[in-house]
Design an enzyme around this catalytic site. Structure first.
Site, PDB file in Angstrom:
ATOM      1  N   ASP A 177       0.908  -1.153   0.000  1.00  0.00           N
ATOM      2  CA  ASP A 177       0.000   0.000   0.000  1.00  0.00           C
ATOM      3  C   ASP A 177       0.940   1.193   0.000  1.00  0.00           C
ATOM      4  O   ASP A 177       1.572   1.494   1.023  1.00  0.00           O
ATOM      5  CB  ASP A 177      -0.886   0.011   1.249  1.00  0.00           C
ATOM      6  CG  ASP A 177      -1.880   1.158   1.185  1.00  0.00           C
ATOM      7  OD1 ASP A 177      -1.500   2.247   0.709  1.00  0.00           O
ATOM      8  OD2 ASP A 177      -3.032   0.985   1.602  1.00  0.00           O
ATOM      9  N   HIS A 178       1.052   1.846  -1.150  1.00  0.00           N
ATOM     10  CA  HIS A 178       2.144   2.822  -1.255  1.00  0.00           C
ATOM     11  C   HIS A 178       1.970   4.001  -0.303  1.00  0.00           C
ATOM     12  O   HIS A 178       2.924   4.713  -0.012  1.00  0.00           O
ATOM     13  CB  HIS A 178       2.335   3.290  -2.708  1.00  0.00           C
ATOM     14  CG  HIS A 178       1.280   4.212  -3.196  1.00  0.00           C
ATOM     15  ND1 HIS A 178       0.120   3.769  -3.740  1.00  0.00           N
ATOM     16  CD2 HIS A 178       1.215   5.559  -3.204  1.00  0.00           C
ATOM     17  CE1 HIS A 178      -0.631   4.814  -4.057  1.00  0.00           C
ATOM     18  NE2 HIS A 178       0.007   5.908  -3.754  1.00  0.00           N
ATOM     19  N   HIS A 240      -5.952   2.542   1.410  1.00  0.00           N
ATOM     20  CA  HIS A 240      -5.172   3.708   1.855  1.00  0.00           C
ATOM     21  C   HIS A 240      -5.762   4.387   3.095  1.00  0.00           C
ATOM     22  O   HIS A 240      -5.058   4.683   4.060  1.00  0.00           O
ATOM     23  CB  HIS A 240      -5.086   4.751   0.740  1.00  0.00           C
ATOM     24  CG  HIS A 240      -4.565   4.208  -0.555  1.00  0.00           C
ATOM     25  ND1 HIS A 240      -3.501   3.339  -0.613  1.00  0.00           N
ATOM     26  CD2 HIS A 240      -4.952   4.417  -1.833  1.00  0.00           C
ATOM     27  CE1 HIS A 240      -3.269   3.045  -1.878  1.00  0.00           C
ATOM     28  NE2 HIS A 240      -4.130   3.681  -2.630  1.00  0.00           N
TER      29      HIS A 240
END
Ligand code: NAD
Length: 487
Positions: A177-178, A240
């Protein structure tokens, strides 16, 4: 002060989907920046693998173009580029062709870290995991990196976890999950757990509510048909925003270590109350003309997929009882903003009397983008004569201004996370049970919407979102921080 860069061990990183958008826009330019920063050793090798028939030189030319597009040209030295391209190889590999898989084995070296990045559609994840094992390409220390979306509901996420775990241990699976790789997101943990100032106040005695906003000004034009299959809840909230909520709300882990952090995040998700339909708003943007609204971009005049969602989340534990967490995310809003806003309670008693006006609430804003930084709003005396009048001022810290020398060379989210994969550090990656718990929380809402005849509420392009989202807070006596600047 120069940023300290510790090189990682030599590695072979195979990128499946190396000709795709993510690989060429983020992964490969990111690796180039890590090489330039001295973090990627000269013994490291990157093997691009994709369906497209092309030579190694063709691929290197593609990578060169990607780097020149993604990086500031002033920072792209010819010598750096040459060295980086020399560390790159290419293999035409269709994951469905067994004959192609045989050709990967001789390209992998012994005695280096092996990592495999699945930068392909999720439908291929299980197949790649199986082929890596069946063709004896990945040992017990190899790592696999899996992109989002990780499933589209609880059942598919469980299936994907089962598929991957049939071939790899959980300690080998890096679910990206960047958002977790963003500097400010990690700073959220530093602010909370490396200072004695905030943590004693970080609870329902002192905090009134929390707002988490991820707003985008762009529409989904160009990828509307893809987006329409997911919507804001699946695309942003389940992953996110859930991660931001967890890091804001979790208990201090005993150590900054993968399972200690992930255990605490999981407890937050499991303590979330089911969201009532009265506590959630979904919207679809309108455009400046009929061809410019969400429905046109989705190429589906009857679509009920949401391009916006706002909701009230309640965490049932001692720390957060009675403190709502309001989440909102949407496309085509007034501005591009990602932030966490912690609104503290009023001081319990005003000593300054009627004429002074009541002091405002302290508000801590943690900005993820744009202009990463932190602002604390405090109440002070209005300067000058005329008695004790109060006024609110921001104590503002922009990372770019305060740490400019270091910020320039700072890794972006993807490159930081890839280096963590090579180091074998899973702290900033999601564990399988976390992902499943997050789906278990959003699934009932998605199911209700699927059966609902009520359409998402329209909102104007460039606005703050649908009217009902404003009411969501107004009915609790609160209001959203304005997107694009304000109070
Ligand atoms: P893309 O369509 O641009 O690229 C897909 C790549 O997969 C291409 O290199 C293609 O050759 C390869 N491929 C397709 N079928 C193949 C097969 N049978 N065998 C071997 N290779 C095959 O996709 P993308 O946008 O790069 O996304 C890749 C993954 O990353 C997806 O899971 C996506 O959801 C995820 N992701 C992408 C972004 C982004 O910004 N693009 C952001 C977050 C997550």
């Amino acid at each position: 002060m120069a940023m300290q860069t510790i090189p990682v061990d030599p590695f072979d990183l195979t990128i499946f989907g190396a000709t795709g958008d993510l690989a060429t826009r983020k992964i490969l330019p990111g690796l180039f920046r890590r090489m330039r920063a001295g973090q990627m050793p000269k013994e490291a090798r990157i093997i691009g693998a994709a369906r497209t028939e092309m030579t190694r030189d063709d691929f290197r030319a593609l990578v060169k173009t990607s780097i020149c597009t993604a990086c500031n040209p002033e920072n792209v030295q010819k010598s750096d580029l040459k060295r980086f391209l020399n560390q790159i190889d290419y293999l035409k590999l269709d994951v469905f062709a067994d004959t192609d898989w045989h050709r990967l084995k001789p390209m992998l070296r012994k005695d280096v870290v092996h990592a495999f990045y699945f930068s392909v559609g999720p439908g291929l994840f299980g197949r790649i995991a199986r082929c890596l094992k069946e063709h004896n390409l990945a040992g017990d220390d190899a790592r696999i990196v899996v992109e989002k979306p990780f499933g589209r509901d609880l059942a598919s996420a469980k299936q994907l976890n089962t598929d991957l775990r049939s071939y790899f241990h959980e300690r080998q699976i890096y679910r990206i999950d960047h958002y977790l790789g963003k500097e400010t997101v990690q700073n959220l943990m530093a602010i909370r757990f490396a200072n004695s100032l905030f943590e004693p106040l970080w609870n329902s005695h002192h905090i009134d509510h929390v707002q988490i906003t991820v707003a985008e000004s762009l529409s989904v034009e160009g990828r509307g048909t893809y987006y329409d299959k997911s919507g804001a809840m699946r695309d942003m909230v389940q992953n996110h925003m859930m991660q931001l909520l967890c890091l804001t709300a979790m208990e201090p882990p005993s150590k900054f270590e993968a399972d200690a952090v992930r255990d605490e995040k999981l407890k937050v998700i499991r303590a979330l109350e089911p969201v009532s339909t009265d506590d959630v708003v979904r919207g679809q943007y309108l455009g400046s003309g009929a061809q410019d609204d969400y429905k046109s971009h989705a190429e589906n005049p009857n679509t009920v997929t949401e391009s916006y969602v706002a909701l009230r989340a309640d965490i049932s534990n001692w720390r957060w009882a009675g403190v709502p967490f309001y989440l909102r995310t949407g496309k085509r809003l007034r501005d591009r903003v990602s932030e966490i806003v912690v609104v503290f309670k009023h001081a319990p008693h005003s000593i300054f009397g009627f004429g002074a006006a009541r002091g405002g609430r302290n508000v801590l804003t943690i900005r993820l983008q744009p202009d990463e930084g932190i602002t604390l709003r405090v109440t002070i005396k209005d300067p000058g004569p005329g008695g004790m009048r109060l006024r609110e001022v921001p104590l503002d810290m922009s990372f770019a201004e305060a740490l400019s020398a270091e910020v320039d060379g700072m890794p972006d989210a993807y490159e930081r996370l890839i280096m963590d994969v090579i180091r074998g550090n899973q702290t900033l990656f999601m564990r399988g049970d976390e992902v499943e718990a997050a789906w278990a929380w959003v699934d009932p809402l998605i199911d209700v919407w699927a059966a609902d005849t009520k359409l998402p509420q329209s909102y104007d392009a460039g606005s703050q979102g649908p009217e009902d989202a404003l009411h969501l807070l107004a009915r609790d006596g609160r209001r959203w921080r304005r997107i694009g600047g304000d109070s």
